[in-house]
Motif scaffolding. Structure first.
Motif, PDB file in Angstrom:
ATOM      1  N   ILE A  20       0.822  -1.219   0.000  1.00 14.49           N
ATOM      2  CA  ILE A  20       0.000   0.000   0.000  1.00 14.49           C
ATOM      3  C   ILE A  20       0.851   1.263   0.000  1.00 14.49           C
ATOM      4  CG2 ILE A  20      -1.991  -1.105   1.090  1.00 14.49           C
ATOM      5  CD1 ILE A  20      -1.194   0.043   3.736  1.00 14.49           C
ATOM      6  N   THR A  21       2.173   1.115   0.303  1.00 17.25           N
ATOM      7  CA  THR A  21       3.037   2.296   0.260  1.00 17.25           C
ATOM      8  C   THR A  21       3.893   2.311  -1.009  1.00 17.25           C
ATOM      9  OG1 THR A  21       4.678   1.110   1.607  1.00 17.25           O
ATOM     10  CG2 THR A  21       3.162   2.579   2.762  1.00 17.25           C
ATOM     11  N   GLY A  22       3.650   1.367  -1.914  1.00 12.41           N
ATOM     12  CA  GLY A  22       4.362   1.382  -3.194  1.00 12.41           C
ATOM     13  C   GLY A  22       5.806   0.946  -3.111  1.00 12.41           C
ATOM     14  N   ASN A  23       6.119   0.074  -2.177  1.00 15.71           N
ATOM     15  CA  ASN A  23       7.513  -0.321  -1.980  1.00 15.71           C
ATOM     16  C   ASN A  23       7.791  -1.776  -2.357  1.00 15.71           C
ATOM     17  OD1 ASN A  23       8.939   2.058  -0.942  1.00 15.71           O
ATOM     18  ND2 ASN A  23       7.384   1.975   0.659  1.00 15.71           N
ATOM     19  N   VAL A  24       7.001  -2.336  -3.236  1.00 11.61           N
ATOM     20  CA  VAL A  24       7.254  -3.692  -3.714  1.00 11.61           C
ATOM     21  C   VAL A  24       8.138  -3.613  -4.959  1.00 11.61           C
ATOM     22  CG1 VAL A  24       6.197  -5.754  -4.723  1.00 11.61           C
ATOM     23  CG2 VAL A  24       5.106  -4.615  -2.786  1.00 11.61           C
ATOM     24  N   GLY A  25       9.135  -4.501  -5.029  1.00 15.74           N
ATOM     25  CA  GLY A  25       9.950  -4.608  -6.244  1.00 15.74           C
ATOM     26  C   GLY A  25      11.069  -3.600  -6.340  1.00 15.74           C
ATOM     27  N   ILE A  26      11.422  -2.982  -5.211  1.00 11.15           N
ATOM     28  CA  ILE A  26      12.544  -2.041  -5.198  1.00 11.15           C
ATOM     29  C   ILE A  26      13.569  -2.513  -4.167  1.00 11.15           C
ATOM     30  CG2 ILE A  26      11.145  -0.069  -5.906  1.00 11.15           C
ATOM     31  CD1 ILE A  26      11.258   0.825  -2.914  1.00 11.15           C
ATOM     32  N   PRO A  27      14.842  -2.078  -4.291  1.00 13.06           N
ATOM     33  CA  PRO A  27      15.824  -2.451  -3.280  1.00 13.06           C
ATOM     34  C   PRO A  27      15.410  -1.911  -1.911  1.00 13.06           C
ATOM     35  CG  PRO A  27      16.894  -1.446  -5.178  1.00 13.06           C
ATOM     36  CD  PRO A  27      15.426  -1.253  -5.357  1.00 13.06           C
ATOM     37  N   ALA A 243      19.463 -10.079  -5.700  1.00 12.34           N
ATOM     38  CA  ALA A 243      18.152 -10.290  -6.311  1.00 12.34           C
ATOM     39  C   ALA A 243      17.139  -9.345  -5.677  1.00 12.34           C
ATOM     40  CB  ALA A 243      17.735 -11.744  -6.115  1.00 12.34           C
ATOM     41  N   ILE A 244      16.244  -8.791  -6.470  1.00 14.01           N
ATOM     42  CA  ILE A 244      15.168  -7.944  -5.951  1.00 14.01           C
ATOM     43  C   ILE A 244      13.850  -8.614  -6.314  1.00 14.01           C
ATOM     44  CG2 ILE A 244      14.059  -5.681  -6.060  1.00 14.01           C
ATOM     45  CD1 ILE A 244      16.873  -4.615  -6.925  1.00 14.01           C
ATOM     46  N   ALA A 245      13.158  -9.100  -5.290  1.00 13.59           N
ATOM     47  CA  ALA A 245      11.913  -9.822  -5.541  1.00 13.59           C
ATOM     48  C   ALA A 245      10.893  -8.904  -6.223  1.00 13.59           C
ATOM     49  CB  ALA A 245      11.356 -10.345  -4.225  1.00 13.59           C
ATOM     50  N   PHE A 246      10.226  -9.435  -7.237  1.00 11.90           N
ATOM     51  CA  PHE A 246       9.129  -8.766  -7.949  1.00 11.90           C
ATOM     52  C   PHE A 246       9.561  -7.508  -8.709  1.00 11.90           C
ATOM     53  CE2 PHE A 246       7.012 -10.740  -4.152  1.00 11.90           C
ATOM     54  CZ  PHE A 246       6.574 -11.860  -4.828  1.00 11.90           C
ATOM     55  N   ALA A 247      10.885  -7.386  -8.970  1.00 12.92           N
ATOM     56  CA  ALA A 247      11.327  -6.233  -9.772  1.00 12.92           C
ATOM     57  C   ALA A 247      10.722  -6.321 -11.171  1.00 12.92           C
ATOM     58  CB  ALA A 247      12.845  -6.199  -9.849  1.00 12.92           C
ATOM     59  N   ASP A 248      10.627  -7.542 -11.704  1.00 13.25           N
ATOM     60  CA  ASP A 248      10.059  -7.697 -13.046  1.00 13.25           C
ATOM     61  C   ASP A 248       8.569  -7.358 -13.046  1.00 13.25           C
ATOM     62  OD1 ASP A 248       9.445  -9.853 -11.449  1.00 13.25           O
ATOM     63  OD2 ASP A 248       9.899 -11.394 -12.953  1.00 13.25           O
ATOM     64  N   PHE A 249       7.886  -7.726 -11.987  1.00 10.42           N
ATOM     65  CA  PHE A 249       6.466  -7.403 -11.870  1.00 10.42           C
ATOM     66  C   PHE A 249       6.256  -5.894 -11.817  1.00 10.42           C
ATOM     67  CE2 PHE A 249       3.046  -6.310  -8.824  1.00 10.42           C
ATOM     68  CZ  PHE A 249       1.945  -6.765  -9.533  1.00 10.42           C
ATOM     69  N   ARG A 250       7.125  -5.216 -11.093  1.00 12.16           N
ATOM     70  CA  ARG A 250       6.996  -3.763 -10.971  1.00 12.16           C
ATOM     71  C   ARG A 250       7.212  -3.098 -12.341  1.00 12.16           C
ATOM     72  NH1 ARG A 250       7.654  -0.334  -6.463  1.00 12.16           N
ATOM     73  NH2 ARG A 250       7.990   1.832  -7.047  1.00 12.16           N
ATOM     74  N   THR A 251       8.180  -3.630 -13.098  1.00 16.02           N
ATOM     75  CA  THR A 251       8.489  -3.056 -14.404  1.00 16.02           C
ATOM     76  C   THR A 251       7.355  -3.300 -15.399  1.00 16.02           C
ATOM     77  OG1 THR A 251      10.775  -3.634 -13.932  1.00 16.02           O
ATOM     78  CG2 THR A 251      10.281  -2.959 -16.180  1.00 16.02           C
ATOM     79  N   ASP A 252       6.850  -4.536 -15.398  1.00 17.88           N
ATOM     80  CA  ASP A 252       5.831  -4.884 -16.390  1.00 17.88           C
ATOM     81  C   ASP A 252       4.879  -5.920 -15.795  1.00 17.88           C
ATOM     82  OD1 ASP A 252       4.268  -5.596 -18.513  1.00 17.88           O
ATOM     83  OD2 ASP A 252       5.941  -5.883 -19.924  1.00 17.88           O
TER      84      ASP A 252
END
Lengths: 423, 214
Positions: A20-27, A243-252
């Protein structure tokens, strides 16, 4: 935090917060689960041939006593997998390198009663380095040597890529043998000795595994001879690009959907909603009053929450009884000065900590490092019962409950209420 | 830290800000010197706790803080432990390490009380005064004190006092150690970020009256 009555809620809330704070998929963000850093599996990677277990039925570890007393009645609602029903209750336990049979399982007095009933578990085998409280209940104790007395190898099980050589330093004392040698001899008597060992000793397996690791993953891994010649303890390839979990999800998110029904982050879980168990597993994570709580009626008799924290002095119940460590970290129950004053307790005094499940006696440590209303007992102390079943050493599991968490079937050993009084 | 030149005063550096309180130094010392568990360790990690809890309605809030200090004999420039020594048994080597000569020791036990740090311990098993000897045997063979080698956080260091001061600063005192002017300890401290400043003249370390710090 998660080893509590509704521990699932804390873990889910921890995942929802970055969402909810927009912090998924970032370092530095969090998305839940373990942050496996090493490429290609990291901790789950293993070259050692584990064979194929024809028994597919499995139960949640924490429900092992349930499987002893009523195994054939367990079903998927108890976490049973791989079979519709179990063929029998547990009749034989072979426990290797574990103090779970008594000391580290919840509600020790209940477990002791179960293990003392010869009609339930008919044979308990404990294989360990020390004569633990669990080993004292065993029909057969197999003395296993330590890691210093046999050959071993550890691969990068945590966040990086490392290989640790664990050479044999000294011969095992007395009748102790390596876990591998004990198992190999059992396999031989079962007629599968050759299939188990493939003709290799512990040292042969280390050499073989280094070869497999070199072939599969680390082309520059030294041979055993090179390890020994160079006195190399660790071969490390530090992780340079974490590795950054869900970085690919965040991108696309369209190209990399999540494994949810919608493929998106579901703060409101439609699958949990469909379970229709809102009192235990609400669709949105939230606080649920625990089955033992300072806000429940049980708090009148047992007003203090108990947590069993990890202490520097032990790794769980290992290294109990080492005098130098006991000097460094004397065993005792942490209690806030306000709670101590209300009970007339002085620092270092012997106290009784008790609830409906049992009683332990240990010194109290009066300190502001624990919150008012909460006491902390370093977990892992060895259960030492008196004739009256009072634990004179102070194992927190005399006080804990065998009740499991509703969804993960995990332990809830930090959901405990108790009272403290002068001994 | 290996000394660069001739050593006239060996000293310890204690980074209290990096100390986790694991007490590996304390246990490594016991191991290196075969100190029985029934005897006080030569090096001890003390825990300093401050702050408290306040209640507002149903909410508790705290400003509790805690830090750790690894303390032993500080091989003081002015080693006051020797002042009352009846047998003239406590002496300082050319490199500043303070040792107790067990043959000269009369067992008067005055040094235990005279040390402001409570770092000298009576061993009732052997009837001897015991304290940190800076692992002098290892030092003489090019080694390092066991506590420094063992620290997993690299929060301990040793070396020539002037070099340690050049590298880490001159802080000799942090609460609740006694006034450093008593003995001029060969000690360099990096205080914990929450450590209070100022000297507490009443503070004196010694055998704990109870097994736990409050």
């Amino acid at each position: 935090m998660q080893r509590r009555a509704f521990g699932e809620q804390v873990v889910r809330a921890g995942c929802v917060l970055p969402a909810i704070t927009g912090n998924v998929g970032i370092p530095g963000g969090w998305a839940g689960g373990m942050g496996f850093q090493a490429p290609a599996g990291g901790p789950l990677w293993n070259v050692f041939p584990a064979g194929d277990n024809p028994v597919k039925a499995s139960i949640p570890t924490f429900l092992w006593t349930e499987a002893v007393v009523r195994g054939t009645t367990l079903g998927p609602e108890h976490g049973l997998r791989g079979a519709a029903r179990l063929d029998s209750n547990i009749k034989l336990i072979y426990s290797v390198a574990s103090n779970i049979a008594i000391n580290q399982h919840a509600n020790i007095n209940r477990t002791a009663g179960i293990l003392q009933d010869e009609k339930l578990v008919e044979c308990l085998i404990v294989q360990d380095n020390f004569l633990t409280p669990s080993a004292r209940f065993a029909d057969l104790v197999l003395p296993a040597c330590t890691q210093f007395e046999t050959w071993g190898l550890e691969d990068g099980w945590k966040y990086g890529d490392e290989v640790f050589l664990m050479p044999k330093i000294v011969e095992p004392p007395g009748e102790a043998r390596s876990d591998y040698r004990i198992c190999a001899d059992v396999a031989e008597r079962l007629g599968v000795g050759r299939a188990f060992t493939e003709g290799r000793t512990e040292r042969d397996w280390v050499e073989w595994s280094l070869g497999e690791m070199r072939r599969q993953r680390y082309p520059d891994l030294p041979t055993l001879a090179q390890f020994e010649a160079g006195n190399t303890g660790v071969h490390a390839r530090p992780v340079t690009t974490p590795a950054i979990a869900f970085a690919d999800f965040r991108t696309d998110p369209t190209a990399h959907p999540l494994q949810t029904p919608s493929g998106r982050i579901e703060i409101f879980s439609t699958r949990l909603h469909a379970l229709n168990r809102p009192a235990e597993m609400p669709a949105v994570p939230k606080y649920l009053q625990e089955w033992e709580s300072p806000f429940g009626p049980e708090a009148r008799r047992f007003p203090l929450q108990v947590i069993g924290h990890h202490t520097f002095a032990r790794a769980h119940s290992t290294f109990e009884g080492v005098g130098w460590l006991e000097n460094a970290f004397p065993h005792g129950v942490f209690i806030n000065p306000a709670d101590a004053a209300a009970r007339g307790l002085e620092n270092g005094q012997l106290v009784r900590v008790f609830n409906a499940r049992g009683e332990i006696r240990l010194p109290c440590r009066v300190t502001v490092r624990i919150m008012p209303g909460v006491v902390a007992i370093p977990q892992g102390a060895w259960w030492t019962p008196s004739q009256q079943r009072v634990d004179t050493r102070g194992s927190v599991n005399v006080l804990t409950s065998e009740r499991w968490t509703p969804f993960a079937f995990g332990n809830a050993q930090h959901t405990v209420m108790a009272e403290v009084k002068r001994a | 830290m290996r000394a660069q030149g001739m050593v006239t005063q060996y000293a310890f550096f204690v980074n209290s800000d990096a100390c986790s309180g694991c007490k590996t130094c304390q246990v490594a010392c016991c191991d290196a010197h075969d100190i029985p568990a029934s005897t006080a360790p030569w090096r001890e990690v003390i825990e300093v706790v401050a702050g408290g809890w306040t209640q507002k309605g149903a909410l508790w809030s705290s400003n509790v803080t805690a830090y750790n200090l690894s303390v032993a004999c500080h091989h003081c420039a002015d080693f006051v432990c020797a002042r009352g020594c009846q047998g003239d048994a406590i002496w300082k080597r050319h490199d500043g390490i303070v040792l107790i000569d067990d043959i000269r020791c009369t067992r008067c036990r005055k040094c235990e009380a005279d040390c402001p740090y409570g770092a000298i311990h009576w061993d009732s098993l052997t009837n001897r005064e015991q304290k940190c000897d800076f692992c002098a045997d290892d030092i003489d063979n090019g080694g390092a004190p066991a506590c420094v080698t063992a620290c997993p956080n690299r929060a301990l260091d040793f070396g020539e006092l002037s070099e340690l001061r050049a590298r880490y600063g001159k802080t000799q005192h942090v609460h609740p150690l006694p006034d450093p002017s008593i003995s001029d300890p060969s000690l360099v401290i990096k205080p914990h970020r929450h450590a209070g400043v100022g000297t507490d003249p009443a503070a004196r370390l010694g055998p704990s009256p109870s097994p736990f710090p409050v």
